[in-house]
Design an enzyme around this catalytic site. Structure first.
Site, mmCIF file in Angstrom:
data_model
loop_
_atom_site.group_PDB
_atom_site.id
_atom_site.type_symbol
_atom_site.label_atom_id
_atom_site.label_comp_id
_atom_site.label_asym_id
_atom_site.label_seq_id
_atom_site.Cartn_x
_atom_site.Cartn_y
_atom_site.Cartn_z
ATOM 1 N N GLY A 520 55.169 55.420 38.292
ATOM 2 C CA GLY A 520 54.944 54.031 37.793
ATOM 3 C C GLY A 520 53.992 54.496 36.383
ATOM 4 O O GLY A 520 53.661 55.255 35.932
ATOM 5 N N ARG A 521 54.618 53.861 36.003
ATOM 6 C CA ARG A 521 54.118 53.756 33.998
ATOM 7 C C ARG A 521 53.543 51.727 34.632
ATOM 8 O O ARG A 521 53.873 50.844 34.639
ATOM 9 C CB ARG A 521 54.519 53.261 32.901
ATOM 10 C CG ARG A 521 55.389 54.825 32.512
ATOM 11 C CD ARG A 521 55.994 54.579 31.868
ATOM 12 N NE ARG A 521 56.844 55.906 31.724
ATOM 13 C CZ ARG A 521 56.947 56.794 30.714
ATOM 14 N NH1 ARG A 521 55.834 55.906 30.035
ATOM 15 N NH2 ARG A 521 57.396 57.925 30.579
ATOM 16 N N GLY A 522 51.591 51.755 34.014
ATOM 17 C CA GLY A 522 50.821 50.391 33.997
ATOM 18 C C GLY A 522 49.729 50.794 32.572
ATOM 19 O O GLY A 522 50.811 51.113 31.758
ATOM 20 N N GLY A 525 47.986 53.882 30.954
ATOM 21 C CA GLY A 525 49.058 55.163 31.679
ATOM 22 C C GLY A 525 50.301 55.418 32.074
ATOM 23 O O GLY A 525 50.045 54.685 33.105
ATOM 24 N N LYS A 541 47.004 58.769 37.959
ATOM 25 C CA LYS A 541 46.596 57.745 36.257
ATOM 26 C C LYS A 541 46.247 58.295 35.712
ATOM 27 O O LYS A 541 45.239 58.857 35.565
ATOM 28 C CB LYS A 541 45.826 56.482 37.157
ATOM 29 C CG LYS A 541 46.476 55.369 35.043
ATOM 30 C CD LYS A 541 46.139 53.816 36.156
ATOM 31 C CE LYS A 541 47.038 53.534 34.895
ATOM 32 N NZ LYS A 541 47.144 52.103 35.659
ATOM 33 N N ASP A 634 45.412 41.471 34.794
ATOM 34 C CA ASP A 634 46.676 41.616 34.403
ATOM 35 C C ASP A 634 46.926 41.745 36.174
ATOM 36 O O ASP A 634 47.837 42.623 36.663
ATOM 37 C CB ASP A 634 46.786 43.619 34.084
ATOM 38 C CG ASP A 634 48.118 43.555 34.104
ATOM 39 O OD1 ASP A 634 49.545 42.552 33.313
ATOM 40 O OD2 ASP A 634 48.183 44.607 33.119
#
Ligand SMILES: *[C@@H]1O[C@H](CO)[C@@H](O)[C@H](O)[C@H]1NC(C)=O
Ligand SMILES: *[C@@H]1O[C@H](CO)[C@@H](O)[C@H](O)[C@H]1NC(C)=O
Ligand SMILES: *[C@@H]1O[C@H](CO)[C@@H](O)[C@H](O)[C@H]1NC(C)=O
Ligand SMILES: *[C@@H]1O[C@H](CO)[C@@H](O)[C@H](O)[C@H]1NC(C)=O
Ligand SMILES: *[C@@H]1O[C@H](CO)[C@@H](O)[C@H](O)[C@H]1NC(C)=O
Ligand SMILES: *[C@@H]1O[C@H](CO)[C@@H](O)[C@H](O)[C@H]1NC(C)=O
Ligand SMILES: *[C@@H]1O[C@H](CO)[C@@H](O)[C@H](O)[C@H]1NC(C)=O
Length: 807
Positions: A520-522, A525, A541, A634
């Site tokens: 995943g990309r959050g 990072g 992460k 977020d």
């Protein structure tokens, strides 16, 4: 010395010299004597020192009586074990012993004095037992008068055959359960009734023979079934011969080395050799393609092999893991059986995949269309293999293989969907990690003590007690334990973090296999999957920005690491080395809510409600119950993760603090945070930022849960409307539908996610939509707090579940 003084003296010595071990190595055990688990090093060794027999640790405080290679010397945890007396019944680490009784029985006695294992040499033979001896071959032998062998370990092998040991029809070899679990596993090397030496997977539910290849007859496999003596042996030089004509020489034939033939826990049979100063190396193995070994990957899963990474399993398309700690249980369907309910189905082809056996017949000269039709006409057909105009409909998906070498492909039968079915990621490390370890209670029988001993024990106890209190006090002082909240459990709190720790960068590099598997990309990072050295699966992460000093970073991380709620993701640790900043979280099996909402297998209605409630709880805890206010800033489906039971856990909270976006003092964020589509108007109009921004985003997530439509695109095209603010589009679309003067059922039917195929609770939809619309009010004061949101959901959740309607 009389019986009372001896223990007293021992006790005295162990008090004065607590670390002196009374190690005693013996060559023979005579009748009436015993080996004790309490004395480390109390072992029987062979004359040449190559083998030793004694108590071997198999778990916490759990021991088995075993034989192992003792030359070169090994530490008790890494010796190569060749035999075990009680592999399925480990004994306690205190007071257990192996005794050669005067009547001739060799018995293994547990701490509670039960006999766990025994040779029945006592009553049966008239010949009196003389002694127990470990031979240079590794054979433990019980001899009677005139040296007759009354019992030998060679006659009851476990998973290993040593050179010169007879392998017969009554002595099958059975693998151990796993690398670290020595109890009986599922693989068996044995002489079958047709006199052939075979390998069998003998699992809890299914059994199947996989060596020699099951489709070959004996002569094609170069074996004979006409010799019924059923014996085999490996000699010292590496020459194996069997009465069924199986013959082989090991790759190092002739060399004078240590050898053993073992049925490994992975289901392969290997001959290992070791010369002095070397490690064990494989000098022969039965199966070269590990994926042709049955049973490793259970039903509905496929074995895949990568030379560098090893072997792993993956679920078939449309299926998910049954038991996260055990691949042999395989995968289960994410959809209902086609026999239960008529659903539209489609066939999805996966090339280079095969499932061996369990065909509903074999149909030659079929076109692909004919094969599809054949499968559709059987309600229990799960798909078919189609190869060179041959059609094999499958009723069970067992013995699956997925590898470039496999000819043809499998066509899975799945519920029809607009979205594509994806193959899950392959986790190579997963198979190497053991299941849970055995832990035996640390209790043992108390002997009848004399008064003197009692007093002494009391004295020792008093010292130990005082020590414990001191230690505990110091511990409390150092760690500042706070009192627990009353009734905490029901609210979803659990004990403080236990394993929170610092990781080194190298450790994480290894655990993530050099950051190779991105999951995943959050914000801030990229997230990678990792398997930690203790075998826990983690999400790591790696933060992009390291614009923060180490101390500051640590302060923030430990605050977040201390937050504990069942609807917040657990942080296990961090790494701060040079410019590297990484966070280690628990891994969530079912990924993010976003992934689930865009997958064809529907999230059932009850799951969706649970997700709405759980994430509200997590956010409420962040906002109101934490010592400090933590705004998430977020909230979106990508940051709501689902565990194996679809319980939601909010992720990425507190990141604004770690990333040091300046001044998190309620109002003055320097940059716009959050994600398009989920951002409250306050961000746009530069208004003070409060916890109500999270409430707004949560409202959008609720709308998405109900409608299945993302505010940022996808399924929204048919809604129409302005493109100024995406969240408004979804909101106003739902508001409009609701306002139309039609009966409730009609507008609800229009907005509800079509993937629910009409199965939802109409009253709960009303509640969710009402709450969602309240959360996304422009005026932040008109929005509820997160704990009010929780209350609203609970109130309706507890009432009668309403009526289910099916369209
Ligand atoms: C066992 O471990 C010890 C120390 O941990 C090491 O020195 C030794 O070489 C190991 N032996 C084997 C056979 O792996
Ligand atoms: C193996 O079998 C042979 C023939 O039956 C026998 O002579 C020999 O003693 C056996 N070896 C062992 C170690 O039992
Ligand atoms: C292997 O052992 C068998 C049976 O003892 C024998 O007939 C054969 O000659 C041996 N092979 C070699 C290469 O020594
Ligand atoms: C059967 O196998 C045994 C052991 O390999 C061998 O000694 C014997 O001669 C064989 N019997 C026949 C009839 O081939
Ligand atoms: C396959 O079907 C075709 C056309 O129906 C026929 O000509 C052919 O002989 C069949 N082949 C076999 C092997 O049955
Ligand atoms: C699938 O797509 C078709 C046409 O593209 C559409 O009519 C249908 O509503 C879609 N179904 C779902 C479940 O999105
Ligand atoms: C080994 O596995 C078995 C079966 O799964 C289990 O019952 C046993 O507790 C395990 N033993 C150890 C030592 O972990």
């Amino acid at each position: 010395m009389d019986a009372m003084k001896k223990p007293l003296l021992l006790l005295f010595f162990s008090l004065v010299f607590p670390f002196s071990l009374t190690s005693s190595v013996r060559l023979t055990l005579r009748e009436g004597s015993s080996l004790s688990v309490d004395k480390p090093g109390d072992t029987l060794v062979s004359k040449d020192g190559a083998f030793a027999a004694g108590f071997y640790p198999v778990g916490e405080n759990a021991y088995c009586f075993a034989i192992w290679f003792s030359k070169p010397s090994c530490s008790i945890h890494n010796c190569t074990v060749v035999w075990m007396a009680n592999r399925d019944h480990p004994v306690n680490g205190r007071s257990s012993k192996l005794s050669l009784r005067k009547n001739g029985d060799l018995v293994l006695i547990d701490a509670d004095r039960t006999v766990v294992w025994a040779t029945s040499t006592g009553s049966s033979s008239g010949s009196s037992v003389k002694l127990l001896q470990l031979l240079d071959t590794g054979n433990l032998v019980l001899r009677g008068t005139q040296n007759v062998v009354l019992w030998q370990s060679f006659d009851s092998p476990t998973d290993t055959l040593l050179p010169l040991q007879n392998f017969t029809r009554i002595t099958p070899l059975v693998s151990s359960r796993s690398k670290n679990n020595f109890s009986s596993g599922y693989y068996r090397l044995y002489f079958d009734n047709d006199n052939l030496l075979r390998l069998l997977f003998d699992g809890p539910k299914i059994t199947s023979v996989y060596w020699p290849d099951p489709w070959l007859n004996s002569w094609d496999a170069k074996r004979t079934s006409y010799n019924d003596s059923r014996v085999a042996m490996l000699d010292r030089y590496g020459n194996f011969t069997s009465s069924d004509d199986l013959k082989f020489l090991t790759s190092d034939y002739g060399a004078k080395v240590q050898r053993r033939l073992t049925v490994d826990y992975d289901g392969n049979v290997r001959v290992y050799s070791r010369s002095e100063g070397q490690e064990w190396s494989v000098s022969w193995q039965a199966k070269s393609d590990p994926c042709t070994i049955h049973g490793t990957c259970g039903p509905n899963s496929m074995c895949t092999y990568h030379p560098g990474e090893g072997r792993s399993c993956i679920c078939a398309l449309g299926y998910e893991r049954e038991d996260l700690s055990d691949w042999t249980k395989g995968c289960k369907a994410k959809f209902n059986s086609f026999c239960d309910r008529k659903v539209e189905t489609e066939f999805v082809e996966l090339p280079h995949a095969d499932f061996y056996g369990y065909d509903k017949g074999f149909f030659q000269n079929y076109t692909l269309e004919m094969c599809k039709k054949l499968c559709l006409d059987l309600c229990n057909c799960l798909g078919f293999q189609y190869k060179h105009t041959n059609c094999y409909p499958k009723l069970l998906l067992l013995n699956g293989q997925y590898s470039p070498g496999v000819d043809g492909g499998i066509h899975f039968r799945l519920p029809k969907s607009n979205l594509s079915y994806k193959l899950p990621r392959i986790e190579y490390a997963a198979l190497q990690c053991p299941a849970n370890e055995v832990l035996l209670p640390r209790t043992y029988v108390k002997r009848k003590e004399s008064l003197a001993i009692k007093i002494l024990l009391l004295f020792v106890g008093a010292i130990a007690g005082t020590e414990a209190i001191v230690v505990l006090t110091v511990w409390r002082f150092l760690h500042g334990t706070r009192p627990e909240k009353g009734g905490a459990h029901t609210d979803g709190y659990h004990a403080g973090p236990t394993g929170f720790r610092q990781f080194t960068y190298d450790e994480l590099k290894k655990a993530t296999r050099n950051f190779s598997e991105e999951i995943g990309r959050g914000s801030g990072g990229i997230v990678y999957k990792a398997v930690l050295s203790d075998c826990r699966v983690a999400a790591v992460k790696r933060l992009n920005e390291a614009n923060q000093g180490e101390n500051e970073f640590l302060a923030e991380v430990s605050t977040i690491g201390n937050l504990n709620h069942m609807n917040l993701i657990d942080m296990w640790g961090y790494c701060a080395e040079g410019k590297h900043r990484l966070l280690i979280y628990e891994f969530m099996e079912h990924g993010s809510l976003a992934e689930n909402l865009s997958s064809p297998t529907e999230l059932h209605w009850s799951k969706r409600f649970e997700i709405a409630l759980g994430s509200a709880r997590g956010l409420a805890y962040l906002h109101e119950e934490c010592l400090e206010w933590v705004l998430h800033c977020d909230v979106k489906p990508q940051n709501i993760l689902l565990d194996s039971t679809y319980q939601p856990k909010v992720a990425d909270f507190g990141l604004s603090k770690i990333l040091k976006r300046k001044g998190l003092k309620n109002s003055s964020f320097s940059r716009i945070r959050g994600t398009r589509g989920y951002m409250a108007p306050e961000w746009v109009y530069n208004m003070p930022i409060t916890s109500k921004v999270d409430v707004y985003s949560y409202g959008i997530v609720l709308l998405e849960l109900v409608t299945g439509r993302s505010p940022t695109g996808g399924g929204l095209a048919n809604i129409g409307g302005g493109d100024e603010n995406e969240s408004k589009r979804l909101t106003s679309w739902v508001r409009e539908r609701k306002r139309t003067e039609v009966p409730t059922r009609t507008w609800i039917k229009e907005i509800v996610d079509p993937r629910l195929t009409g199965e939802y609770d109409i009253r709960m939809v009303e509640v969710l939509v009402a709450l969602a619309l309240q959360c996304v009010e422009e005026d932040r004061d008109a929005r509820p707090t997160m704990s009010q949101a929780v209350e609203m959901l609970l109130r309706y959740g507890d009432e009668d579940k309403g009526e289910m309607i099916a369209a």
